[in-house]
Design an enzyme around this catalytic site. Structure first.
Site, mmCIF file in Angstrom:
data_model
loop_
_atom_site.group_PDB
_atom_site.id
_atom_site.type_symbol
_atom_site.label_atom_id
_atom_site.label_comp_id
_atom_site.label_asym_id
_atom_site.label_seq_id
_atom_site.Cartn_x
_atom_site.Cartn_y
_atom_site.Cartn_z
ATOM 1 C CG HIS A 39 38.968 27.951 -16.455
ATOM 2 N ND1 HIS A 39 39.511 26.916 -17.183
ATOM 3 C CD2 HIS A 39 39.270 27.669 -15.158
ATOM 4 C CE1 HIS A 39 40.111 26.071 -16.378
ATOM 5 N NE2 HIS A 39 39.982 26.515 -15.139
ATOM 6 C CG ASP A 95 37.951 27.455 -21.218
ATOM 7 O OD1 ASP A 95 38.971 27.730 -21.860
ATOM 8 O OD2 ASP A 95 37.957 27.202 -19.999
ATOM 9 C CE LYS A 119 -2.333 31.296 -37.263
ATOM 10 N NZ LYS A 119 -1.503 30.141 -36.897
ATOM 11 C CG HIS A 162 -15.248 16.098 1.647
ATOM 12 N ND1 HIS A 162 -14.727 16.316 2.895
ATOM 13 C CD2 HIS A 162 -15.336 17.322 1.059
ATOM 14 C CE1 HIS A 162 -14.522 17.614 3.079
ATOM 15 N NE2 HIS A 162 -14.887 18.247 1.968
ATOM 16 C CG ASP A 170 -11.087 19.774 14.365
ATOM 17 O OD1 ASP A 170 -12.309 19.654 14.306
ATOM 18 O OD2 ASP A 170 -10.490 20.859 14.172
ATOM 19 N N GLY A 188 -6.913 23.056 5.838
ATOM 20 C CA GLY A 188 -7.758 23.817 6.768
ATOM 21 C C GLY A 188 -6.977 24.168 8.013
ATOM 22 C CG ASP A 220 -13.456 13.340 13.768
ATOM 23 O OD1 ASP A 220 -14.066 12.306 14.112
ATOM 24 O OD2 ASP A 220 -13.920 14.172 12.972
#
Length: 805
Positions: free
Chosen positions: A37, A45, A222, A617, A637, A672, A725
């Site tokens: 601070h 603090d 372990k 797709h 495209d 793409g 397209d």
């Protein structure tokens, strides 16, 4: 008088950013913080959570690890719990005006009764901070002064004698900013500057009844926790489970512990246990629910600053791990797993006598393998495994929901009964299990259970996995002296098998219940992404992919050998395909029918990955109404000579043109070259109508800007233009599914984005396998579906005629 009255009276919350709400308790372990601070005089603090508030002291010179230093700590007003994470600047003319840095954060452990210590004037405590650790004493000074003057003194332990923390740590534990950067409201500064490594499958130990010893082995404890891989890099730490699940959010409070790891990036293997003096798996489960406390034990280093270390022997990897750990505080929340150099058999006996888990023996000269090996052997004091809960036994005791749980595990394709567990439950466990089991209740047993054992049991669908401690399994396969440890949700019930920690001959790895073979085959060689990584990606992303892909006919782009091998576009399920890939008979144009694939859950997506699938797709309609599309896709495209900026500009123009026609849309980066602009449709029109509308719209765009757009597929017509397209909008046509991988270098992913966000995106491949996992649908404002009607088609056709004229 309320404990916070003094705090509230001193502050005008219209003028200070300090919190005014009381906040909530962590409930499991009390929290601790130190805030630097820069007020009238710079001080530190100290905040200790207790009895609904933060007990507070102002340490004038800051803490010291020197046990001979007695630092003045002036008791100040209690602060609200919400203050524990505060960082910022208190404006001038306000109480405490100046910059506040969150300097340390963690938990504290009272070593003596707190209320008694406050009255007596001596608090003995242990700090579990990211910077201050070990034992400390707060001692009240006797005097006539109105203010309470205490002394903060470091206890004599392993953390004592460390470098001066005030000079050593000059940045925020939460944002890594300096005081000046906080005052200037600069953004958080990355703790590590390198590219964060991806998850890698961890090496697993094989269960052994004998403790190997000799010059070629070393031993480690372990631990009783969750296996975790910590990935460090410029985007912040990530925490992965052994199965690749991202549990960073569950272990968020552990993140500051890695601030001092000396590297640009790293992938660290280790174990997370309950921290702040809490032990045992059941306490870890409670810690996860409460956000902490945790402790991490690091025992291996797979990657450092972009260099793969898995081909190095264990001794070299350990040396590299110790090198990046050199600046970490002793007894902190992130520690190195100790290497045991004593006689292993003697240590094992002491560990077991103390109620420990056992030891791990590691062959020092061996490299790191991403599978279960005999280079690492685990020797347990008692058995500890996961089992599937298949039912609960009625209880005749008042207030007890059940007397025991019936357990099972998979043996081959069958779920087999292994006995019951009736101890280890507390009241919270009872409530949690009751809530979890009630919706799963069924009439018949999911496994074959002896009649005497089945009496009075309520059966459930086997989806819950419990951690069980037990002495051994009897000759008939039943558990002896079983003790419940807690539920765990890092493993699907389908993967829980008998002797699941022993090596399998073909080393297949289960993902979403599907056995993945040849998981270490690199299908994206340049990115180092394996077939198993792909399977885990599709498991992780299942909820996002299934949002659009579920219950649609889909085609797969398969590359069984990866990007360098043959590529297949497959519409119909092949012989031997996993059950997760479901089929639906669909009539073809010649009148015959063929089995088309579809998926409904994560297992279906992972099944596709097992068959070498990279891309998914999907049809534009779902199998319950194949003749009614519910999406219209415009695939932008670009010609090879165009930049992504041209495609991006086209997407915005298509959006605006559709909007003018009453269709809201959203963009999908294809992974793409291009962008899909997608319109959600009401299922009111057939394919012919939707395709006609899409064709006319594409022609309209090409007519308006023939130098920029074409609606013809011909490469000659596409020269210097973006091909809109519209052919994705006919029966049987497919488009890439949102959140699907693409079969391109770098493992890019098709990701939906928001229109505002698209303005700043520089590539259709902006997201790869790793970054895509941090995305969901929240960035996309998905519009309400709109219907394509004959009236709309006529109106659009008229507009096209008008433009052509």
């Amino acid at each position: 008088m309320d404990k916070l009255d003094d705090y509230l009276e001193r502050r005008d919350f219209d003028r200070t950013p300090e919190p005014f709400e009381a906040g909530r308790s962590s409930n499991l372990a009390p929290r601790y913080a130190i805030q630097k601070h820069d007020a009238t005089r710079t001080h530190f603090d100290l905040r200790l959570e207790w009895d609904g508030v933060l007990l507070s002291w102002a340490i004038t010179k800051g803490p010291s690890f020197d046990t001979s230093e007695k630092r003045l700590a002036v008791r100040t007003e209690d602060h609200p719990l919400s203050y524990i994470g505060f960082e910022g600047t208190i404006p001038e003319d306000n109480y405490g005006a100046g910059t506040v840095m969150l300097w340390d954060l963690g938990y504290w452990e009272p070593l003596d009764p707190v209320d008694k210590g406050l009255k007596k004037g001596h608090l003995h405590l242990r700090l579990h901070g990211a910077r201050l650790t070990g034992d400390w004493n707060l001692v009240l000074m006797k005097g006539k002064e109105k203010r309470e003057n205490w002394l903060l003194i470091k206890g004599d332990d392993e953390a004592a004698g460390a470098r001066d923390p005030v000079r050593r740590y000059r940045r925020s534990i939460s944002t890594n900013r300096t005081m000046r950067q906080i005052a200037s409201e600069k953004k958080p500064v990355p703790l590590h500057e390198g590219k964060r490594p991806r998850f890698a499958k961890p090496q697993l130990a094989t269960l052994s009844d004998e403790m190997p010893d000799g010059d070629g082995w070393w031993h480690e404890m372990k631990f009783d926790g969750y296996r975790a891989l910590i990935a460090l890099g410029e985007d912040g730490p990530r925490v992965f489970t052994r199965n690749g699940k991202d549990w960073t959010d569950r272990f968020e409070s552990l993140a500051p512990a890695f601030a001092q790891v000396d590297c640009d990036s790293a992938l660290i293997d280790g174990e997370i246990v309950a921290g702040a003096g809490l032990d045992g798996f059941s306490n870890l489960q409670k810690a996860i629910k409460n956000g902490g406390p945790f402790r991490f034990y690091a025992f291996d280093l797979l990657d450092r600053d972009g260099t793969d270390l898995t081909g190095k022997p264990l001794t070299d990897r350990r040396a590299a791990l110790e090198d990046i750990w050199h600046d970490m505080p002793a007894e902190g929340p992130a520690q190195l797993s100790p290497v045991i150099e004593e006689n292993a058999a003697e240590v094992f006996d002491r560990v077991c006598d103390a109620g420990g888990e056992g030891l791990i023996a590691k062959r020092m000269a061996d490299t790191y393998r991403h599978s279960r090996t005999k280079s690492w052997l685990k020797v347990k004091c008692r058995r500890r495994d996961e089992f599937v809960v298949i039912g609960w036994q009625e209880s005749d005791k008042r207030g007890r929901a059940y007397s025991s749980l019936a357990l099972g595990a998979h043996d081959g394709d069958d779920l087999v009964y292994v006995g019951k567990v009736g101890t280890g439950f507390d009241a919270d466990d009872m409530d949690e299990l009751s809530d979890a089991m009630r919706p799963l209740e069924r009439k018949t047993a999911p496994a074959e259970v002896p009649r005497a054992e089945a009496r009075g049991v309520h059966w459930i669908t086997p989806k819950l996995v419990a951690e069980i401690d037990y002495a051994e399994r009897t000759a008939d396969g039943m558990l002896r002296h079983a003790v419940y440890q807690g539920l765990r949700d890092d493993k699907p019930a389908r993967t829980v098998r008998l002797d699941n920690d022993r090596m399998t001959e073909d080393d297949r790895t289960p993902v979403a219940g599907v056995e993945i073979s040849s998981g270490d085959r690199k299908v994206y060689p340049d990115a180092g992404v394996t077939k198993l990584d792909v399977a885990r990606f599709y498991e992780t992303m299942a909820d996002r992919i299934l949002e659009t892909a579920a219950d649609r006919p889909l085609s797969l782009v398969r590359l069984p050998e990866g990007l360098g091998g043959d590529r297949f576009f497959q519409k119909h399920a092949g012989k031997g395909f996993p059950d997760g890939l479901k089929t639906v008979e669909i009539e073809e144009s010649d009148g015959g029918t063929e089995p088309y694939m579809y998926v409904t859950d994560a297992a279906g997506l992972v099944a596709a990955a097992q068959m070498g699938t990279l891309e998914l797709h999907i049809w534009g309609s779902r199998r319950d109404r194949l003749d009614r599309p519910d999406r219209m896709v415009f695939d932008l495209d670009p010609d090879e000579g165009l930049d992504f900026s041209d495609v991006r500009a086209a997407a915005f123009e298509v959006r605006d043109a559709l909007s003018d026609l009453g269709f809201a849309s959203w963009p999908l980066l294809t992974g793409g070259k291009g962008i899909h602009v997608i319109v959600s449709l009401r299922r009111t029109a057939g394919w012919d109508t939707v395709k006609l509308y899409a064709r006319i719209f594409a022609q309209l765009m090409a007519t308006r800007a023939p130098d920029r757009y074409t609606a013809e597929m011909s490469k000659k017509k596409r020269k210097g233009r973006v091909f809109i397209d519209y052919l994705r909008n006919e029966r049987g046509a497919t488009a890439i599914a949102p959140f699907s991988l693409r079969a391109h270098p770098g493992a890019p992913v098709a990701v939906p984005v928001g229109w505002d966000e698209l303005k700043d995106i520089e590539s259709a491949r902006a997201f790869d396998l790793e970054s895509a996992q941090e995305r969901d649908w929240s960035a996309v404002d998905l519009p309400a579906p709109v219907g394509v009607t004959e009236k709309r088609v006529d109106k659009l056709e008229a507009a096209l005629s008008q433009e052509a004229d």
